[in-house]
Design a protein around this motif. Structure first.
Motif, short mmCIF file in Angstrom:
data_model
loop_
_atom_site.label_atom_id
_atom_site.label_comp_id
_atom_site.label_asym_id
_atom_site.label_seq_id
_atom_site.Cartn_x
_atom_site.Cartn_y
_atom_site.Cartn_z
N ILE A 168 0.85 -1.05 0.13
CA ILE A 168 0.03 0.12 0.17
C ILE A 168 0.99 1.07 -0.25
O ILE A 168 1.83 1.31 0.58
CB ILE A 168 -1.11 0.15 1.36
CG1 ILE A 168 -2.28 -1.30 1.03
CG2 ILE A 168 -1.94 1.13 1.44
CD1 ILE A 168 -2.59 -1.30 2.18
N LEU A 169 0.03 2.07 -0.71
CA LEU A 169 0.80 3.56 -1.35
C LEU A 169 0.54 4.11 -0.45
O LEU A 169 -0.53 4.81 -0.46
CB LEU A 169 2.08 3.67 -2.38
CG LEU A 169 2.57 2.47 -3.41
CD1 LEU A 169 2.61 2.29 -4.53
CD2 LEU A 169 4.21 1.95 -2.62
N PRO A 170 1.47 5.96 -0.32
CA PRO A 170 0.27 7.49 -0.20
C PRO A 170 -0.39 7.04 -1.59
O PRO A 170 -0.50 7.12 -2.40
CB PRO A 170 1.22 7.88 0.34
CG PRO A 170 2.57 7.21 0.06
CD PRO A 170 2.75 5.94 -0.42
N ARG A 176 -5.61 10.24 -9.60
CA ARG A 176 -6.98 10.68 -8.65
C ARG A 176 -7.96 10.63 -9.88
O ARG A 176 -9.03 10.35 -8.43
CB ARG A 176 -6.54 12.61 -8.93
CG ARG A 176 -8.13 12.94 -8.34
CD ARG A 176 -7.72 13.10 -6.39
NE ARG A 176 -9.71 13.37 -6.15
CZ ARG A 176 -9.29 13.33 -5.07
NH1 ARG A 176 -8.97 13.19 -4.08
NH2 ARG A 176 -10.53 13.92 -3.68
N MET A 177 -8.00 10.57 -10.86
CA MET A 177 -8.60 10.00 -11.26
C MET A 177 -9.17 8.61 -10.96
O MET A 177 -10.10 7.96 -10.72
CB MET A 177 -8.94 9.66 -12.93
CG MET A 177 -7.73 8.70 -13.66
SD MET A 177 -7.92 8.72 -15.47
CE MET A 177 -9.27 7.64 -15.62
N LEU A 178 -8.46 7.36 -10.45
CA LEU A 178 -8.31 5.80 -10.07
C LEU A 178 -8.58 6.13 -8.36
O LEU A 178 -8.63 4.80 -7.77
CB LEU A 178 -6.79 5.77 -10.52
CG LEU A 178 -5.93 5.57 -11.64
CD1 LEU A 178 -4.99 4.96 -11.74
CD2 LEU A 178 -7.27 5.30 -12.35
N ASN A 179 -8.89 7.39 -7.79
CA ASN A 179 -9.26 7.47 -6.24
C ASN A 179 -10.50 7.98 -6.54
O ASN A 179 -10.42 9.52 -5.11
CB ASN A 179 -8.01 7.54 -5.50
CG ASN A 179 -8.62 7.21 -3.91
OD1 ASN A 179 -9.51 6.70 -3.93
ND2 ASN A 179 -7.71 8.03 -3.30
N TYR A 180 -11.77 7.44 -6.74
CA TYR A 180 -13.06 8.34 -7.08
C TYR A 180 -12.95 8.63 -5.36
O TYR A 180 -13.61 8.16 -4.78
CB TYR A 180 -14.20 8.19 -7.87
CG TYR A 180 -15.51 8.71 -7.41
CD1 TYR A 180 -15.73 10.05 -8.07
CD2 TYR A 180 -16.39 8.35 -6.61
CE1 TYR A 180 -16.49 10.92 -7.97
CE2 TYR A 180 -17.27 9.12 -6.72
CZ TYR A 180 -17.58 9.97 -7.54
OH TYR A 180 -19.06 10.90 -7.15
N ASP A 181 -13.57 10.11 -5.17
CA ASP A 181 -13.50 10.44 -3.61
C ASP A 181 -13.03 9.68 -2.70
O ASP A 181 -14.22 9.64 -1.50
CB ASP A 181 -15.82 10.05 -3.68
CG ASP A 181 -16.42 10.25 -2.39
OD1 ASP A 181 -15.45 11.66 -2.37
OD2 ASP A 181 -17.37 9.73 -1.87
N CYS A 186 -4.38 2.84 -3.01
CA CYS A 186 -3.26 3.02 -3.91
C CYS A 186 -2.34 1.93 -4.27
O CYS A 186 -1.49 2.10 -2.43
CB CYS A 186 -2.15 4.40 -3.75
SG CYS A 186 -1.18 4.45 -4.58
N ILE A 187 -1.86 1.11 -4.69
CA ILE A 187 -1.11 -0.40 -4.25
C ILE A 187 -0.48 -0.25 -5.20
O ILE A 187 0.02 -0.08 -6.37
CB ILE A 187 -2.01 -1.45 -4.65
CG1 ILE A 187 -2.42 -1.44 -5.48
CG2 ILE A 187 -3.55 -1.46 -2.85
CD1 ILE A 187 -3.20 -2.98 -5.16
N GLN A 188 0.89 -0.88 -4.64
CA GLN A 188 1.89 -1.87 -6.03
C GLN A 188 2.07 -3.31 -5.93
O GLN A 188 2.30 -3.40 -4.74
CB GLN A 188 3.57 -1.08 -5.23
CG GLN A 188 4.31 -1.13 -6.46
CD GLN A 188 5.34 -0.73 -5.70
OE1 GLN A 188 6.00 -0.61 -3.97
NE2 GLN A 188 7.13 -0.75 -6.77
N GLU A 189 2.01 -3.57 -6.80
CA GLU A 189 1.83 -5.31 -7.23
C GLU A 189 2.84 -5.74 -7.53
O GLU A 189 3.53 -4.53 -8.73
CB GLU A 189 0.47 -5.39 -7.57
CG GLU A 189 0.39 -5.51 -8.55
CD GLU A 189 -1.13 -5.85 -8.98
OE1 GLU A 189 -1.81 -7.29 -9.06
OE2 GLU A 189 -2.40 -4.77 -9.59
#
Length: 286
Positions: A168-170, A176-181, A186-189
């Motif tokens: 999990i990232l900051p 922003r468009m990938l994190n509505y509301d 925010c992840i790194q895989e």
């Protein structure tokens, strides 16, 4: 086509001691989805998988194999969909609250191995802290899945359940468009096996990110919910929904047999009675 890693992500086959809460199902809407047992009779899953469902269907648990007759099943008796999810308005307004609970007709057993299962089932803990910043960099975060049905298939191509490590990232490091509301993680895989899969490798809708034994995020559909968020819904935003939904489900089941207590092991005490003299309207002659 790589049938050993059809999902595109690079993971490891899950051990029998891992992911014992994972369930999967194919609803009448012909959507293959996964879920997580958070109680013996409650499954956490995306609302998009069951929205508008009118008929009962089975969920399967107790197996890491996507094979016919594998595991054991229960029937979905009731649905509890978040009131913020409105599928009919998804083209005009974003509905990020893509979360639902499935209430089963009978509990799964957590203390013994059921017929047809590979292991004793276990539930996933929920109710994580609302401060996701505490999970940034947590090395224990991972999710499980069989692969993507969004690659032109209704069912996954992987036979064995895979485990994928994520970080999990900051939120500032994701678009922003990938994190509505502010409701998505925010992840790194690990890098996708093929560049065509983009930033997020395909995986099962309903896959749950687990951090230190707690449910932290849940995968929602990248096709159905675009552009209203992509990836894993932050479950720390839904503690009230999960807690109240589980509590209310105990009343919704209409007190089926498995919810009743067994009082037959100890006899009931006898009811006390008062002895009275029989009433007569005559006297006994001397």
């Amino acid at each position: 086509m790589d049938f050993n890693n059809a999902a595109g992500f690079l993971g490891e086959p899950a051990q029998l001691t891992e992911g014992q809460f994972v369930v999967y199902y194919l609803s009448h809407a012909m959507m293959f989805c996964t879920g997580a047992l958070i109680e013996a009779h409650i499954v956490l899953t995306p609302a998009s998988c069951v929205f508008g469902e009118r008929y009962k269907f089975n969920v399967f648990a107790g197996t890491h194999k996507f094979l016919e007759h594998a595991g054991n099943s229960r029937v979905v008796q009731h649905l509890c969909i978040h009131r913020g999810y409105n599928n009919t308005m998804r083209w005009s307004s974003c509905t990020a609250d893509n979360i639902a609970l499935l209430c089963l007709n009978q509990q799964f057993t957590f203390h013994l191995r059921e017929p047809g299962t590979e292991f004793v089932l276990n539930r996933l803990r929920y109710g994580v802290s609302n401060n996701v910043e505490k999970r940034i960099g947590d090395p224990t975060c991972e999710f499980y899945g069989w692969g993507s049905r969004r690659n032109g298939y209704l069912i996954p191509l992987l036979i064995d359940l895979y485990r994928v490590q994520v970080t999990i990232l900051p939120s500032s490091q994701c678009l922003r468009m990938l994190n509505y509301d502010d409701k998505y993680l925010c992840i790194q895989e690990p890098a996708c096996k093929s560049e065509k899969y983009g930033a997020l490798c395909p995986d099962d809708v309903g896959s749950v990110i687990v951090c230190s034994g707690y449910a932290q995020g849940m995968m929602t559909s990248r096709l159905i919910d675009r552009p209203c968020g992509v990836g894993f819904l932050d479950l720390s935003k839904y503690n009230k929904f999960l807690t109240c939904g589980v509590d209310d489900s105990r009343d919704v089941i209409d007190h089926d047999d498995f919810m009743s207590f067994d009082f037959s092991t100890k006899g009931l005490p006898s009811t006390p009675s008062l002895m009275t003299i029989e009433e007569t309207n005559f006297t006994t002659p001397e």
